[in-house]
Motif scaffolding. Structure first.
Motif, PDB file in Angstrom:
ATOM      1  N   ALA A 190       0.838  -1.207   0.000  1.00 60.92           N
ATOM      2  CA  ALA A 190       0.000   0.000   0.000  1.00 60.92           C
ATOM      3  C   ALA A 190       0.870   1.253   0.000  1.00 60.92           C
ATOM      4  CB  ALA A 190      -0.931  -0.002   1.207  1.00 60.92           C
ATOM      5  N   GLN A 193       2.305   1.779  -3.407  1.00 61.29           N
ATOM      6  CA  GLN A 193       1.295   2.262  -4.347  1.00 61.29           C
ATOM      7  C   GLN A 193       0.940   3.730  -4.100  1.00 61.29           C
ATOM      8  OE1 GLN A 193      -0.822  -2.142  -4.864  1.00 61.29           O
ATOM      9  NE2 GLN A 193      -2.108  -0.381  -4.414  1.00 61.29           N
ATOM     10  N   CYS A 205      -5.559  -1.683   8.301  1.00 65.03           N
ATOM     11  CA  CYS A 205      -5.711  -2.740   7.298  1.00 65.03           C
ATOM     12  C   CYS A 205      -6.795  -3.703   7.764  1.00 65.03           C
ATOM     13  CB  CYS A 205      -4.415  -3.516   7.108  1.00 65.03           C
ATOM     14  SG  CYS A 205      -2.986  -2.514   6.663  1.00 65.03           S
ATOM     15  N   VAL A 326      -6.610   0.043   4.201  1.00 64.62           N
ATOM     16  CA  VAL A 326      -6.347  -0.975   3.187  1.00 64.62           C
ATOM     17  C   VAL A 326      -7.348  -2.112   3.329  1.00 64.62           C
ATOM     18  CG1 VAL A 326      -4.627  -2.536   2.210  1.00 64.62           C
ATOM     19  CG2 VAL A 326      -3.893  -0.413   3.330  1.00 64.62           C
ATOM     20  N   THR A 328      -8.199  -5.942   2.040  1.00 63.86           N
ATOM     21  CA  THR A 328      -7.576  -7.095   1.398  1.00 63.86           C
ATOM     22  C   THR A 328      -8.333  -8.363   1.771  1.00 63.86           C
ATOM     23  OG1 THR A 328      -5.427  -8.121   0.908  1.00 63.86           O
ATOM     24  CG2 THR A 328      -5.901  -7.648   3.235  1.00 63.86           C
ATOM     25  N   VAL A 379      -5.726  -3.687  -1.903  1.00 64.94           N
ATOM     26  CA  VAL A 379      -4.443  -4.334  -2.196  1.00 64.94           C
ATOM     27  C   VAL A 379      -4.656  -5.840  -2.162  1.00 64.94           C
ATOM     28  CG1 VAL A 379      -2.054  -4.709  -1.474  1.00 64.94           C
ATOM     29  CG2 VAL A 379      -3.092  -2.451  -1.189  1.00 64.94           C
TER      30      VAL A 379
END
Length: 404
Positions: A190, A193, A205, A326, A328, A379
């Motif tokens: 992350a 990016q 996250c 984030v 995921t 991600v």
């Protein structure tokens, strides 16, 4: 094919399956991936994918040992067996003994065994995978990569339960956290990016799959997380309840005559999305049913999203600022609806969703929020690659002799 030894075999051994991958740590490419599943049952099979389409081989009633022999045969057929330099193992629980991945020796295996009471469904299977691979790859060094290790940087105020302190002193009862290998990968990715320094970043996250958890990561270190002594604590999951009133155990014993084992089974295997919806533990199935008007499916998704947003709001208090959220895991990466609901619930933290970017699972940087908004992004996790990276790093630092 180049047979110069350079590849890592990644093993994730479960109670009825062995997931595997051969990864080149230099190119970070998976040369083959697969799973031996339903081990010990009549329908045991080996499913794998190389550069071509998916392949399936029947294993009849194979156990873990026979399945590993089948994997070894497959790797030889694919001219990969002689390219291996080491084997990396996913190990769920390292307790307080392991803060990093480590080369496996007798002492490490004993320490993993000592953690079995903390992860009775996982650690015995992980240890079995190590024992079997040592048998068939005796010349190769082996590395253990722990789900819990990343969370060992949490302060005591985050990991201690407000119960008699002697339980921690005597039996190490505390919050450990899981999904750590996934979190290390997605947090670093992350930051790449977003173009920010991982060592000076502040992230939340959320790893959302059949098992779900969330973590606060400050300057590259975990400072709080949702899963606890076991993976039952925290968020609503596929079949796990997440947080609830502990006195539910005595209530169900009084009202239904349930034993501790009965209630534990219900909370781990019959609750969460499955329990609320009475339909499925799979978010894809529930979203489809919800769109067709199934009210219990709608309710299950609503509870899931609300509890996730509420928990993320709480975790944010562990950080001095918020650089990004984030998403995921299978749900986090693929459910635009779940992300939409969570982001809307977190408006108080300055999030504003970009509907189009969210539908596309993120723009080029994975971002799903509007310019000027607090950043949220998607991600795709890669735990196998993280295990391969750790394994290659440790083997390159170590003598070439086997470490067991």
């Amino acid at each position: 094919m180049n047979t110069t030894p350079s590849n890592i075999l990644v093993i994730n051994c479960g109670s009825s399956s062995i997931k595997f991958a051969v990864i080149n740590p230099a190119s970070e490419q998976a040369l083959i991936t697969g799973i031996a599943e339903r081990l010990g049952e009549a329908g045991a099979q080996l499913v794998w994918r190389g550069s071509q389409q998916k392949n399936t081989t029947a294993l009849e009633t194979a156990d873990h040992d026979l399945a590993m022999q089948a994997i070894l045969t497959l790797l030889a057929e694919q001219q990969l067996a002689d390219t291996l330099i080491a084997i990396g193992h996913r190990v769920v629980h390292g307790g307080e003994a392991f803060t990093h991945s480590t080369l496996i020796n007798k002492a490490v295996k004993q320490a993993i065994a000592d953690c079995q009471s903390l992860a009775p469904l996982h650690n015995p299977a992980n240890l079995l995978g190590i024992t079997i691979t040592e048998k068939y790859f005796s010349q190769l060094p082996q590395v253990a990569v722990f789900d819990t290790a990343f969370h060992q940087t949490m302060p005591a105020k985050a990991y201690l339960y407000a119960i008699p302190y002697r339980f921690y002193k005597e039996k190490s009862v505390r919050r450990y956290g899981f999904h750590g290998t996934s979190y290390r990968y997605v947090a670093e990715t992350a930051c790449q990016q977003l173009g920010i320094d991982y060592q000076h970043s502040q992230l939340l996250c959320a790893h959302l799959g059949n098992g779900c958890s969330a973590v606060a990561v400050s300057n590259g270190q975990a400072v709080d997380t949702t899963m606890g002594l076991t993976p039952l604590e925290g968020l609503v999951m596929g079949t796990r309840s997440g947080n609830l009133d502990p006195n539910l155990f005595s209530f169900l014993a009084d009202e239904y005559g349930y034993s501790l084992e009965d209630t534990s089974r219900i909370l781990n295997k019959e609750s969460g999305l499955l329990g609320l919806s009475e339909l499925s533990n799979d978010m894809r199935t529930l979203e489809e049913a919800a769109n067709q008007g199934n009210q219990q499916a709608q309710l299950a998704i609503s509870v899931f999203c609300y509890q996730l947003a509420k928990t993320l709001g709480g975790l944010a208090t562990a950080l001095p600022r918020l650089d990004g959220l984030v998403f995921t895991g299978g749900i986090g990466e693929n459910s635009s609806f779940v992300r939409q609901q969570v982001i809307k619930q977190l408006a108080i933290l300055g999030f504003t969703l970009d509907e189009q970017a969210n539908q596309q699972h993120g723009n080029k940087q994975g971002v799903i929020t509007q310019p000027g908004s607090t950043c949220a992004l998607v991600v795709k996790t890669d735990e196998e690659l993280m295990i391969a990276r750790d394994t290659a790093s440790l083997v390159n630092q170590a003598p070439a002799t086997p470490n067991h």
